[in-house]
Design an enzyme around this catalytic site. Structure first.
Site, PDB file in Angstrom:
ATOM      1  N   ARG A   1      13.106  -4.924  -0.775  1.00 37.82           N
ATOM      2  CA  ARG A   1      12.374  -3.911   0.019  1.00 37.82           C
ATOM      3  C   ARG A   1      13.418  -2.959   0.567  1.00 37.82           C
ATOM      4  O   ARG A   1      14.308  -3.380   1.338  1.00 37.82           O
ATOM      5  CB  ARG A   1      11.602  -4.594   1.146  1.00 37.82           C
TER       6      ARG A   1
ATOM      7  N   HIS B   1       4.758   0.931  -4.002  1.00 29.86           N
ATOM      8  CA  HIS B   1       4.573  -0.438  -3.498  1.00 29.86           C
ATOM      9  C   HIS B   1       3.683  -1.177  -4.508  1.00 29.86           C
ATOM     10  O   HIS B   1       2.554  -1.555  -4.215  1.00 29.86           O
ATOM     11  CB  HIS B   1       3.919  -0.398  -2.115  1.00 29.86           C
TER      12      HIS B   1
ATOM     13  N   GLN C   1       1.708  -4.568  -3.825  1.00 27.62           N
ATOM     14  CA  GLN C   1       0.525  -4.447  -2.975  1.00 27.62           C
ATOM     15  C   GLN C   1      -0.702  -4.122  -3.831  1.00 27.62           C
ATOM     16  O   GLN C   1      -1.800  -4.649  -3.615  1.00 27.62           O
ATOM     17  CB  GLN C   1       0.731  -3.328  -1.940  1.00 27.62           C
TER      18      GLN C   1
ATOM     19  N   ASP D   1      -4.049   3.754   4.966  1.00 27.21           N
ATOM     20  CA  ASP D   1      -2.804   3.040   5.268  1.00 27.21           C
ATOM     21  C   ASP D   1      -2.272   3.641   6.567  1.00 27.21           C
ATOM     22  O   ASP D   1      -2.847   4.582   7.125  1.00 27.21           O
ATOM     23  CB  ASP D   1      -1.823   3.237   4.094  1.00 27.21           C
TER      24      ASP D   1
ATOM     25  N   CYS E   1      -3.689  -2.027   3.452  1.00 29.79           N
ATOM     26  CA  CYS E   1      -2.644  -3.002   3.095  1.00 29.79           C
ATOM     27  C   CYS E   1      -2.055  -3.708   4.312  1.00 29.79           C
ATOM     28  O   CYS E   1      -1.397  -4.727   4.159  1.00 29.79           O
ATOM     29  CB  CYS E   1      -1.556  -2.330   2.272  1.00 29.79           C
TER      30      CYS E   1
ATOM     31  N   ARG F   1      -2.063 -11.207  -1.673  1.00 30.82           N
ATOM     32  CA  ARG F   1      -0.648 -10.907  -1.895  1.00 30.82           C
ATOM     33  C   ARG F   1       0.066 -12.139  -2.443  1.00 30.82           C
ATOM     34  O   ARG F   1       0.969 -12.039  -3.265  1.00 30.82           O
ATOM     35  CB  ARG F   1       0.007 -10.460  -0.573  1.00 30.82           C
TER      36      ARG F   1
HETATM   37  N1   CP Z   1       1.393  -4.542   3.152  1.00 31.68           N
HETATM   38  C1   CP Z   1       2.653  -4.998   3.310  1.00 31.68           C
HETATM   39  O1   CP Z   1       3.527  -4.762   2.478  1.00 31.68           O
HETATM   40  O2   CP Z   1       2.829  -5.754   4.409  1.00 31.68           O
HETATM   41  P1   CP Z   1       4.254  -6.196   5.002  1.00 31.68           P
HETATM   42  O3   CP Z   1       4.960  -4.923   5.445  1.00 31.68           O
HETATM   43  O4   CP Z   1       3.912  -7.081   6.162  1.00 31.68           O
HETATM   44  O5   CP Z   1       5.033  -6.882   3.938  1.00 31.68           O
END
Ligand code: CP
Length: 321
Positions: free
Chosen positions: A108, A135, A138, A230, A270, A297
């Protein structure tokens, strides 16, 4: 991008068997009724994953870490305080070292270019755990959630109401290939990336699906099956918070937004969520799939990791997508 969709289809499909196990009787049970739901094949035994997180995470971290462990593997969670990368070791050297020590990297990152450099220098697969551009993992969970709810994906229309961000970019890259239409409403100045939009326009045309862009949320919601939004302030944008909240006025998803949607409308987010993006009435309504989406997820990242690291293929007939 074709790799992204291949992975979408396979992991949605594989996820189903990983949830229900190889027991034929259990295959068609709903997840909550499944009698073997706590049994998993040790498909990742002896394998390890390096999880590099430059930013906070609840869902991505927990789903990957617990999912990898459930399948018998060893996850290593690494923040910038734990790993030399970016402080006193180059990306090139880190990628080569991790390739010798682990089987898979999930990262990430703030800048997508870091993922590209890791991918270039590593000899093991790199999963995007979120960058400023995409992403994708997701979206796997979103697709599984919609497939479970509607029975199939083809012909659905998704309305995106909010920021032209990484989640939208990944939807734009994957929905056309699965026969899903997309209606987008973003405030002026918050449109999706121009290059990604150009690429997406070609994909929607190629797959005979429809993508339209609006500036009014109700226009995007009109007739749509799925309403999605989002955060208005992504990690790293905190300094612009006041301006962004002002610029997004009128973009909150409410029952009024839903009133022009299709009669079978549902809501996705998300997470994490702020009430200015969607009010409680929609967020906690029976039409909101957000907590199933969050749980998915885990099943989708498990499917993806098995798909990448093993030659295991599920025994059940392919799901209709
Ligand atoms: N939606 C998502 O990626 O959540 P986190 O940031 O908690 O990983």
């Amino acid at each position: 991008f074709s790799q992204e969709v291949y992975v979408s289809e396979v992991s949605v499909y594989m996820t189903m068997e990983i949830i229900s196990g190889p027991n034929t009787e259990a295959r068609h049970c709903s997840r909550t009724e499944c009698p073997v739901k706590h049994k998993y094949l040790p498909l990742l035994q002896g394998k390890s994953i390096a999880m590099i997180f430059e930013k906070r995470s609840t869902r991505t971290r927990i789903s990957t870490e617990t999912g990898f462990s459930l399948l018998g593997g060893h996850p290593c969670f690494l923040t910038p305080q734990d790993i030399h990368l970016g402080i006193n070791e180059s990306t090139k050297d880190t990628a080569r070292v991790l390739s010798g020590l682990t089987d898979l990297v999930l990262a990430r990152v703030y800048n997508h270019s870091l993922l590209e450099e890791l991918e270039k220098e590593a000899s093991i697969p790199i999963i995007n755990g979120l960058s400023e551009l995409y992403h994708p993992i997701q979206i796997l969970a979103d697709l599984l959630t919609l497939n479970e709810h509607y029975g199939s994906l083809k012909g659905l229309t998704v309305a995106w109401i909010g920021d032209g961000n990484n989640i939208l970019h990944s939807l734009m890259m994957s929905l056309p290939k699965l026969g899903v239409n997309l209606r987008i409403a973003t405030p002026k100045g918050y449109e999706p990336d121009a290059t990604i939009t150009w690429e997406a326009q070609h994909l929607f045309k190629q797959f005979g699906t429809d993508m339209q862009m609006f500036s009014e949320p109700l226009e995007a919601a009109q007739g749509s099956n799925v309403l999605v939004t989002d955060t208005w302030v992504s990690m790293g944008q905190e300094e612009d918070k006041k301006k962004r909240i002002k610029d997004f006025q009128g973009y909150q998803i409410t029952m009024q937004t839903a009133s022009v949607a299709a009669s079978d409308w549902t809501f996705l987010h998300c997470l994490p969520r702020k009430s200015e993006e969607v009010n409680d009435e929609v967020f906690y309504s029976p039409r909101s799939l957000v907590f199933t989406e969050a749980e998915n997820r885990k099943w989708t990242i498990m499917g993806l990791m098995v798909c990448i690291l093993t030659d295991y293929r599920p025994q059940i007939p392919q799901l209709k997508l």
